[in-house]
Design an enzyme around this catalytic site. Sequence first.
Site, PDB file in Angstrom:
ATOM      1  N   CYS A   1      56.004  51.771  44.971  1.00 11.64           N
ATOM      2  CA  CYS A   1      55.327  52.986  44.546  1.00 11.64           C
ATOM      3  C   CYS A   1      56.252  54.179  44.630  1.00 11.64           C
ATOM      4  O   CYS A   1      56.112  55.133  43.896  1.00 11.64           O
ATOM      5  CB  CYS A   1      54.106  53.235  45.409  1.00 11.64           C
ATOM      6  SG  CYS A   1      53.086  51.789  45.555  1.00 11.64           S
TER       7      CYS A   1
ATOM      8  N   THR B   1      44.101  50.310  45.965  1.00 10.23           N
ATOM      9  CA  THR B   1      44.094  51.767  45.778  1.00 10.23           C
ATOM     10  C   THR B   1      42.666  52.293  45.709  1.00 10.23           C
ATOM     11  O   THR B   1      42.305  53.259  46.392  1.00 10.23           O
ATOM     12  CB  THR B   1      44.854  52.126  44.480  1.00 10.23           C
ATOM     13  OG1 THR B   1      46.193  51.647  44.603  1.00 10.23           O
ATOM     14  CG2 THR B   1      44.864  53.626  44.239  1.00 10.23           C
TER      15      THR B   1
ATOM     16  N   GLN C   1      48.215  44.383  53.077  1.00  8.51           N
ATOM     17  CA  GLN C   1      49.371  43.514  53.339  1.00  8.51           C
ATOM     18  C   GLN C   1      49.065  42.438  54.386  1.00  8.51           C
ATOM     19  O   GLN C   1      49.682  41.379  54.380  1.00  8.51           O
ATOM     20  CB  GLN C   1      50.564  44.348  53.816  1.00  8.51           C
ATOM     21  CG  GLN C   1      51.173  45.250  52.753  1.00  8.51           C
ATOM     22  CD  GLN C   1      51.980  44.507  51.695  1.00  8.51           C
ATOM     23  OE1 GLN C   1      52.407  43.362  51.884  1.00  8.51           O
ATOM     24  NE2 GLN C   1      52.183  45.152  50.568  1.00  8.51           N
TER      25      GLN C   1
HETATM   26  C1  LIG Z   1      49.690  47.251  47.334  1.00  8.67           C
HETATM   27  C2  LIG Z   1      49.068  48.086  48.378  1.00  8.67           C
HETATM   28  C3  LIG Z   1      47.988  48.942  48.085  1.00  8.67           C
HETATM   29  C4  LIG Z   1      47.474  49.131  46.694  1.00  8.67           C
HETATM   30  O1  LIG Z   1      46.795  47.999  46.219  1.00  8.67           O
HETATM   31  P1  LIG Z   1      46.598  47.809  44.639  1.00  8.67           P
HETATM   32  O2  LIG Z   1      45.719  46.622  44.544  1.00  8.67           O
HETATM   33  O3  LIG Z   1      47.955  47.604  44.061  1.00  8.67           O
HETATM   34  O4  LIG Z   1      45.947  49.061  44.145  1.00  8.67           O
HETATM   35  C5  LIG Z   1      47.424  49.646  49.107  1.00  8.67           C
HETATM   36  N1  LIG Z   1      47.881  49.534  50.370  1.00  8.67           N
HETATM   37  C6  LIG Z   1      48.898  48.729  50.697  1.00  8.67           C
HETATM   38  C7  LIG Z   1      49.322  48.628  52.100  1.00  8.67           C
HETATM   39  C8  LIG Z   1      49.532  47.979  49.705  1.00  8.67           C
HETATM   40  O5  LIG Z   1      50.554  47.200  50.028  1.00  8.67           O
END
Ligand SMILES: *Cc1c(COP(=O)(O)O)cnc(C)c1O
Length: 388
Positions: free
Chosen positions: A322, A71, A178
């Site tokens: 989310c 994030t 991902q």
């Molecule tokens: C999980 C995720 C995030 C956020 O990452 P965090 O480390 O949980 O803040 C952002 N982009 C994608 C595609 C995600 O799967």
Amino acid sequence: MTIYLDNGATTAVDKEVVEAMLPFFKDKYGNASSMHHAGQDARKAVDDARQKIADALGAEAKEIIFTSGGTESDNLAIKGAARANKEKGNHIITTKIEHPAVLSTCKKLEKEGFSVTYLDVDPDGLVSPESLEKAITDKTILVSIIHGNNEIGTVQDIAGLGKICREKGVLFHTDAVQSFTKVPLDVSLLPVDMMSISAHKIHGPKGTGALYVRAGTRLKPLMQGGSHEFKMRPGTENVPGIVGFARAAEIALAVDVSKITEVRNHAFKQIIKEIDNIKVNGPRDEMRLCNNINISFANVEGEALGSYLDIDGICVSTGSACSSQTLEPSHVLLAIGLSKEIANGTLRMTLSKHTTKEEIDKAVESLKKHTEKLRAISPLNTVLENVQ
Ligand SMILES: *Cc1c(COP(=O)(O)O)cnc(C)c1O
């Protein structure tokens, strides 16, 4: 026994990762900015970790900024580049299938006077190079396109999309949270200026991530403070987290993803065989993340199905973690053309290197049982024609 099929939300931390982190909570607790030996031990650990993450991406160590996760990396990339380049233009391009970390950041920038284009995707979730090319104007300063989609698993051709940006002189950011370690990523070959990654999606600790920033890219930091992380991210480094992240990346890069793909394909085959009136969302080929399953079940409420699976010990997700707090259908599923009703009957199952075919078979049995039960009491009678 828990059958954990929600690795897109987070993963189990590897034992070796915990072991690598422990000394930095116990004896090696120095502040990496301190001059004394305790501080220098921490500094060396952070430097080594930075080199390992850089190696994993084909980058230089000085191009890696550690953050609190995906994030923050997305926020830093998008706000940082937009604010640093606003004299060049105020236009940003992204897509309708981004993670909320990118979408909400873009919405926020719209309030600051930037104008944002949200590109459509095709029914598999792919962005067309032509639509990107058409959207770029002489005011465009930044393009941000997710690499591996967290909901439907679509993997974009970032080499092709990045090339268009480079030819037009526009910065290109990709959220690779991902796809990192699942799809080969080498920024020395890819026309990508910034890339977000996160530790907890690859069996590392929560609260640690990184942003790759190509040397020479102008960014404004999000916060004010000390001169940590090349003046891009102030705050005492999360040494255990950073060390754990690097170890997790090393381990994940050695995983044979074809084994995960094989278990995933077994799951698709079994679900399609056992349950009718369903639709597989996202591509079925190499343009899909190895661990992602996303299926709509006609005449079933996804929340109800997910709850029944949970009672059987099976963790899955409806939409993405989310958005599952809200009852609004997933913006990604709507963007690929699903109706609200079908989107609300959708489950995401995301595998890991630990997932076995036996676990899949148990999950499919449970899915079949609860789908039949829920359909028997459903007032709906939709027929899905688009079964893949
Ligand atoms: C999980 C995720 C995030 C956020 O990452 P965090 O480390 O949980 O803040 C952002 N982009 C994608 C595609 C995600 O799967």
